[in-house]
Design a protein around this motif. Structure first.
Motif, short mmCIF file in Angstrom:
data_model
loop_
_atom_site.label_atom_id
_atom_site.label_comp_id
_atom_site.label_asym_id
_atom_site.label_seq_id
_atom_site.Cartn_x
_atom_site.Cartn_y
_atom_site.Cartn_z
N UNK A 164 -26.61 132.92 -35.50
CA UNK A 164 -26.30 131.69 -34.79
C UNK A 164 -26.57 131.86 -33.30
N UNK A 165 -26.85 130.74 -32.65
CA UNK A 165 -27.11 130.75 -31.22
C UNK A 165 -25.80 130.53 -30.48
N UNK A 166 -25.47 131.44 -29.60
CA UNK A 166 -24.20 131.41 -28.88
C UNK A 166 -24.48 131.26 -27.39
N UNK A 197 -34.42 131.19 -27.52
CA UNK A 197 -34.23 129.74 -27.42
C UNK A 197 -33.79 129.07 -28.71
N UNK A 198 -33.72 129.81 -29.82
CA UNK A 198 -33.28 129.22 -31.08
C UNK A 198 -34.34 128.41 -31.80
N UNK A 199 -35.60 128.55 -31.40
CA UNK A 199 -36.66 127.71 -31.95
C UNK A 199 -37.52 128.43 -32.99
N UNK A 200 -36.97 129.42 -33.68
CA UNK A 200 -37.79 130.20 -34.61
C UNK A 200 -38.40 129.36 -35.74
N UNK A 207 -35.99 133.80 -38.66
CA UNK A 207 -35.02 134.26 -37.67
C UNK A 207 -35.70 134.34 -36.31
N UNK A 208 -34.89 134.50 -35.27
CA UNK A 208 -35.43 134.61 -33.92
C UNK A 208 -36.39 135.80 -33.82
N UNK A 209 -37.45 135.63 -33.04
CA UNK A 209 -38.47 136.67 -32.92
C UNK A 209 -38.94 136.75 -31.48
#
Length: 360
Positions: A164-166, A197-200, A207-209
């Motif tokens: 999750x993006x925190x 940025x949560x845009x994966x 997932x984020x990369x």
């Protein structure tokens, strides 16, 4: 890979009676790898000269070795069209022709020569609750307004899912940190070492990369002890203390250091100085300098942990009953520029040239 194996690799590439092609090919590909990593040509000439004397039997003449560098530096990418085709352009060359880093026991502790590590004063771990440790880690690694990807799900001890993006700002609330820790499963928890940025999903990832990283600021140094599987709890603890002594002695400019709750210390090294905003290429050059210094001083890095979106252990979380604890924040040199100047000054005295990364 030790020197004798590297010599065998040179011999294996020979295709004529006197071995000249094997030695030329070996040094040329080594020089290509240095070029691809942004090493100045003058530094590369010195590095190739050293490698020629250490590995090639008999060594090429200095003029012939320098020609290998000249040829490699005619190609902007660091690779000839033929090598690029075989190696996938910027991908890593074959281990059969280009040496990997030496084994830990063979690395010269160049900057730590004469240093009694047993006398290195270790930082006192902060007296913080788990939630306070988490908040302190966030504060040391990130800035207000940034987003941090946190993964609390695990399977067989490995991170699972996109997490999750925190928002960093949310950690101003102590209760929010406690809620986040309450979501951690038995395998522990992780956060990415740089903000994302949560845009994966927009580029087809689960997932984020690296493509999601918004600031190239931190580098993870993770160094597992040899034969960790055969160590008891006391031996593992002492191995981690040795890692921390080297981190302190090398004055690595750490945002924070976290005990992984198992066999290693995670040093989060800040390579971006105040007022800077690094490109990925600049970040990689600084990362390579950090790794070159660590590798040469008994703290060989885990090669799988070199990307900017790498997951690191979340302070305050439990991992199979062991706390992933915050060891220190703002450790070592205050800035990367001050640290790199210190390394260069010591290098001039000892003849060590850390600006030249180890062969790919």
């Amino acid at each position: 890979m030790n020197r004798f194996v590297r010599q065998a690799a040179v011999c294996a590439s020979q295709d004529n009676g006197n071995g000249a092609t094997g030695r030329n090919s070996y040094l040329y590909k080594f020089a290509c790898s240095l070029n691809a990593r942004g090493v100045a040509k003058a530094d590369a000439i010195r590095a190739i000269g050293d490698e020629n004397q250490a590995v090639c039997r008999p060594p090429l003449s200095d003029q012939e070795a320098a020609k290998c560098v000249d040829s490699a530096y005619m190609n902007p990418s660091g690779f000839s069209p033929e090598v690029a085709k075989r190696c996938g352009d910027a991908q890593r060359p074959s281990v059969a022709t280009v040496p990997s880093l030496p084994a830990r026991s063979e690395l010269p502790a160049r900057l730590l020569d004469g240093v009694d590590l047993s006398r290195v004063e270790l930082p006192e771990p902060p007296d913080l609750t788990p939630a306070e440790q988490l908040r302190a880690q966030f504060s040391s690694m990130f800035s207000q307004g940034e987003l941090v990807n946190v993964v609390t799900d695990s399977a067989h001890g490995e991170p699972r899912g996109a997490g999750q993006m925190v928002p960093v700002s949310s950690m101003a609330d102590a209760e929010a940190a406690e809620v986040l820790l309450s979501m951690v499963e038995s395998g522990g928890a992780w956060l990415r070492c740089n903000p994302t940025d949560g845009e994966h999903e927009s580029h087809g990832k689960r997932a984020e990369c690296d493509a999601d990283v918004t600031r190239f600021r931190n580098v993870l140094v993770e160094s597992d002890p040899e034969d960790a599987a055969g160590m008891d709890a006391g031996q593992l603890q002492e191995a981690k203390r040795d890692q921390l002594r080297r981190i302190v002695a090398l004055r690595l400019p750490c945002s924070c250091v976290v005990d992984s709750g198992h066999k290693s210390m995670h040093a989060i090294v800040r390579v971006e100085d105040p007022g800077e905003k690094l490109t990925r290429e600049e970040w990689e050059r600084r990362r390579d300098l950090v790794y070159a210094v660590c590798d040469a001083n008994g703290l060989p890095h885990d090669a799988s942990c070199k990307n900017p979106s790498r997951l690191v252990r979340l302070a305050g979380a439990l991992r199979d009953g062991q706390e992933q604890s915050l060891v220190a924040t703002d450790l070592g040199a205050p800035t990367f520029s001050e640290w790199s100047s210190w390394v260069s000054e010591l290098g001039e005295e000892s003849g060590y040239r850390p600006s030249v990364p180890a062969p790919i």
